[in-house]
Design an enzyme around this catalytic site. Structure first.
Site, PDB file in Angstrom:
ATOM      1  N   HIS A   1       2.097  -1.277   3.652  1.00 34.78           N
ATOM      2  CA  HIS A   1       2.606  -0.428   4.733  1.00 34.78           C
ATOM      3  C   HIS A   1       3.382   0.685   4.146  1.00 34.78           C
ATOM      4  CE1 HIS A   1       4.411   0.081   8.866  1.00 34.78           C
ATOM      5  NE2 HIS A   1       5.371   0.749   7.942  1.00 34.78           N
ATOM      6  N   GLU A   2       4.192   0.440   3.402  1.00 40.31           N
ATOM      7  CA  GLU A   2       4.806   1.546   2.792  1.00 40.31           C
ATOM      8  C   GLU A   2       4.101   2.523   1.977  1.00 40.31           C
ATOM      9  OE1 GLU A   2       7.878   2.202   3.972  1.00 40.31           O
ATOM     10  OE2 GLU A   2       7.958   0.350   5.178  1.00 40.31           O
TER      11      GLU A   2
ATOM     12  N   HIS B   1       2.518   4.876   4.231  1.00 44.63           N
ATOM     13  CA  HIS B   1       3.111   6.268   4.486  1.00 44.63           C
ATOM     14  C   HIS B   1       3.190   7.235   3.348  1.00 44.63           C
ATOM     15  CE1 HIS B   1       5.350   5.116   7.769  1.00 44.63           C
ATOM     16  NE2 HIS B   1       5.962   4.015   7.339  1.00 44.63           N
TER      17      HIS B   1
ATOM     18  N   HIS C   1      -0.041   9.065   3.407  1.00 40.87           N
ATOM     19  CA  HIS C   1       0.075  10.042   4.775  1.00 40.87           C
ATOM     20  C   HIS C   1       0.633  11.204   3.830  1.00 40.87           C
ATOM     21  CE1 HIS C   1       1.054  10.570   9.053  1.00 40.87           C
ATOM     22  NE2 HIS C   1       0.030  11.421   8.719  1.00 40.87           N
TER      23      HIS C   1
HETATM   24 ZN   LIG Z   1       6.650   2.414   8.408  1.00 43.71          ZN
END
Ligand SMILES: [Zn+2]
Length: 729
Positions: A518-519, A522, A525
């Site tokens: 998940h991180e 980021h 992104h």
């Molecule tokens: Zn998050």
């Protein structure tokens, strides 16, 4: 210069995200303003020999000189950077030339050169390196940071220029991303009161002042009730509790000065496991009642009256700006755009969620009857009996799963996915070439796999230590932009894994592995950004978690499983039946978690759209939940008087729906891959993902960007399937 509400949250490091992370906050602006403006003249303050204020030099487009920075430099650096930013903005405001995109909006992109460098360092000290000395500095700086933003927003001459560009003829000739930049800058002022004059302006400022006080008091009251209600246990009251819970309770009792007893504190992390395991039903009820009564116990820490006051002030302020209510104001620049759209989504999922609760309660009731317990499942029984159902129906041995989840292999898996989907290559930087703020931090350079062109750096701070906050999060020390020379991205991921013994692999849980991905989502992104202007890196609150949630899906793809989820001793990939068990367990208790969340999210939106005049939170909560048909066995995840997400600050107020919003997008986008010929590695869908969901950042309206990716809007069915709900649509 971007959404100032978001910036403020970033600077003050208010991390309200319940579970896991801080999203990478956009940087403000990096380079000096347009040439005709001599920004240097605006420099009003200097701090000699302060490494935090110096340009980042060295390889990779310049990197922070962590090896030369001192704690004592932080406070003067922040003060100088904020003063210089205000001065630079004033130079832009006071110029005699007529306002244009270039001399105003574009110039503002370059007004925060120093603050852009200092702020990420301040963030690192706060999150990764905190000490009592730093916390004192933080306390002194907090009001100064608030002052910085209010001073900036009160610059009438500056806003007049921004407005002239936004409303002028030139605007129509600008490219779409330039128009969006102009709107974002305009909106960050306008929705914070810049359009107001005279009495209205004064009233607006007074309301903000009052709200800041009330919201702080709200949070403190909740904290007081968390500290003020401890459930004390004697030795014979530990029945059912696992060793880990007993030792945590013993430690808590020792900390509270009664080492001969055991203490269940009135916090979620103490309440949750106690309710899941304690065999003593009366005590479960006591702990449950304490927890869900926080802020509602009468006396000086009662929050009921304050809720009414907060809601009234928020509505009055929204109406000053021409909105009907707070929710309209809050959501207009988010992806949902209207309270009605957010409500529609929540109400579409609600019936499926409460129907699933009925099934879960029936399963639990059956277990209770088998045991001969003569009870009807009550709210304080939910976690206890659902744990028994979990063992019976979804038995998953987390220790067995862990043996296939090696920290280093998972990192290799993330690099593999980044290569396949983003065409990125990760390789460690040469030893000693990039300074780090702690010996644990490792750095990789990220390049385009084909051209070899440098994209940026990825800093990883993986292990827990004193002074580091809990959880996992991602930040960017420098964001991408090209308007003044291409800037490489400096992205970071931060976790709290426990270091293994020397030479031993670090094995982690399934949840932690997902969070790791998940991180990294980021970070990708940030790294994949392809925008011209710094402000366009900014996030939209109900959209920024979507990309990272989506990236979690690659962990269960065959290519990742076969190569990276391998047993730490035998090297064998994780067996199919174990993966099937993991997937099945992922839908366990989703009725409960979705319903308790939605009850809070719906209440949040009802509060911020209803007439707040004379509202009585207890009656409002009861009536609203009755009308919605909340099952008696579930309560709101955060009841009104303890709902700090929405009443101790504003970023999640009328915004708690955002988690579900992002979940719907992630589930729907994942199905775009499932449906494609190449599955999760389909080149065509991957290219669209990079172009429209990642690289575009905030240069496009998120709804338009999503449509460009999917060919349609997201559909809720995908989420219902994902959570194992019956689909009533
Ligand atoms: Zn998050």
């Amino acid at each position: 210069m971007h959404l100032t509400k978001i910036m403020l949250a970033s600077l003050a490091l208010l991390c309200l995200l319940a579970a896991c992370d801080k999203t990478p906050e956009p940087s403000v602006a990096i380079e000096p303003a347009a040439e005709e403006l001599v920004v240097e003249e605006a420099l009003v303050a200097e701090a000699p020999d302060n490494a935090l204020l110096e340009q980042w030099s060295g390889p990779y487009g310049g990197v922070p000189a962590f090896d030369e920075m001192n704690l004592a430099d932080i406070e003067p650096a922040m003060e100088v950077a904020m003063a210089n930013s205000l001065a630079a903005l004033d130079v832009i405001a006071q110029q005699s030339a007529a306002p244009t995109f270039e001399n105003t909006i574009l110039a503002m992109e370059g007004a925060n050169t120093e603050l852009d460098r200092v702020q990420p360092i301040y963030g690192i000290w706060s999150s990764n390196l905190s000490t009592p000395e730093f916390r004192e500095i933080e306390q002194r700086l907090a009001p100064k940071i608030a002052d910085y933003y209010s001073t900036m927003r009160q610059n009438n001459a500056l806003f007049a220029r921004i407005r002239a560009v936004y409303e002028g003829e030139e605007f129509k000739t600008l490219r779409p991303d330039q128009q969006r930049l102009t709107w974002l800058v305009y909106d960050s002022f306008a929705s914070n009161g810049a359009t107001l004059e005279g009495e209205a302006k004064a009233r607006y400022a007074a309301i903000n002042q009052q709200l800041a006080e009330l919201q702080t008091k709200f949070a403190n009251n909740v904290l007081a009730d968390e500290e003020g209600y401890v459930t004390w246990l004697e030795k014979d009251q530990l029945a059912g509790l696992p060793d880990s819970v007993i030792s945590a309770a013993a430690q808590a009792a020792t900390d509270l000065g009664q080492p001969e007893k055991w203490a269940i504190k009135n916090t979620r992390s103490s309440m949750d496991p106690f309710l899941a395991y304690s065999n003593l039903r009366d005590l479960r009820e006591t702990v449950w009642r304490n927890y869900y009564s926080r802020g509602n116990n009468g006396g000086e820490h009662d929050n009921n009256a304050m809720i009414a006051e907060i809601l009234q002030l928020r509505e009055e302020r929204a109406q000053l700006l021409g909105y009907n209510n707070f929710a309209e104001w809050q959501i207009q620049n988010r992806m949902a755009k209207t309270p009605a759209a957010a409500m529609e989504l929540m109400l579409a999922v609600w019936p499926a969620a409460i129907a699933r609760v009925d099934e879960e309660v029936a399963d639990m009731q059956a277990v209770a009857e088998e045991e001969g317990a003569d009870i009807t499942i009550a709210p304080w029984d939910y976690r206890y009996y659902s744990e028994k159902v979990r063992k019976a129906k979804y038995d998953l041995d987390s220790d067995v799963v862990k043996q296939y989840l090696q920290l280093d292999k998972l990192r290799d898996a993330m690099f593999f996915v980044a290569g396949e989907i983003f065409n990125f290559n990760f390789s460690p930087v040469p030893e000693g070439s990039v300074p780090v703020f702690h010996p644990d931090v490792q750095v990789w350079e990220v390049t385009d796999s084909d051209s070899g062109e440098l994209v940026g750096l990825w800093y990883l701070d993986p292990f827990a230590r004193a002074g580091k906050r809990s959880g996992a999060w991602a930040t960017a020390y420098r964001s991408h932009s090209t308007y003044n020379g291409k800037k490489t991205v400096l992205s970071s991921n931060n976790s709290n894994f426990n270091k293994g013994a020397p030479g031993e692999p670090v094995l982690i849980s399934w949840d932690d592995a997902r969070t790791y991905f998940h991180e990294f989502g980021h970070a990708l992104h940030a790294l994949s950004a392809n925008v011209e202007y710094p402000t366009l890196n900014g996030g939209v609150r109900d959209y920024t978690e979507f990309q990272s949630q989506l990236l979690e899906r690659w962990i269960t793809t065959d290519k990742v499983i076969d190569q990276f989820l391998v047993h730490y001793q035998t090297g064998e990939p994780i067996p199919d039946d174990l993966v099937a068990k993991i997937n099945k367990a992922a839908t366990f208790n989703k009725g409960f978690s979705t319903t308790e969340y939605l009850a809070s999210a719906l209440m949040d939106m009802k509060y911020h759209t209803a007439d707040p005049d004379g509202v009585d939170p207890q009656a409002f909560e009861r009536d609203t939940l009755t009308a919605l048909g909340l099952p008696a066995e579930v309560v709101m995840r955060h009841r009104s008087t303890q709902f700090t997400h929405i009443f101790s600050g504003e970023s999640y107020a009328a915004g708690y729906y955002g988690y579900l919003w992002a979940d719907v997008l992630a589930a729907d986008a994942a199905e775009a891959f499932v449906e494609a010929p190449g599955g999760f590695y389909d080149e065509e869908v991957a290219q669209k993902l990079v172009d429209y969901l990642f690289a575009v950042r905030n240069a496009m309206d998120p709804a338009d960007a999503y449509r460009a990716f999917r060919g349609r809007d997201a559909q809720i069915d995908a989420l219902l399937r994902d959570r194992g709900f019956a689909n009533p649509l």
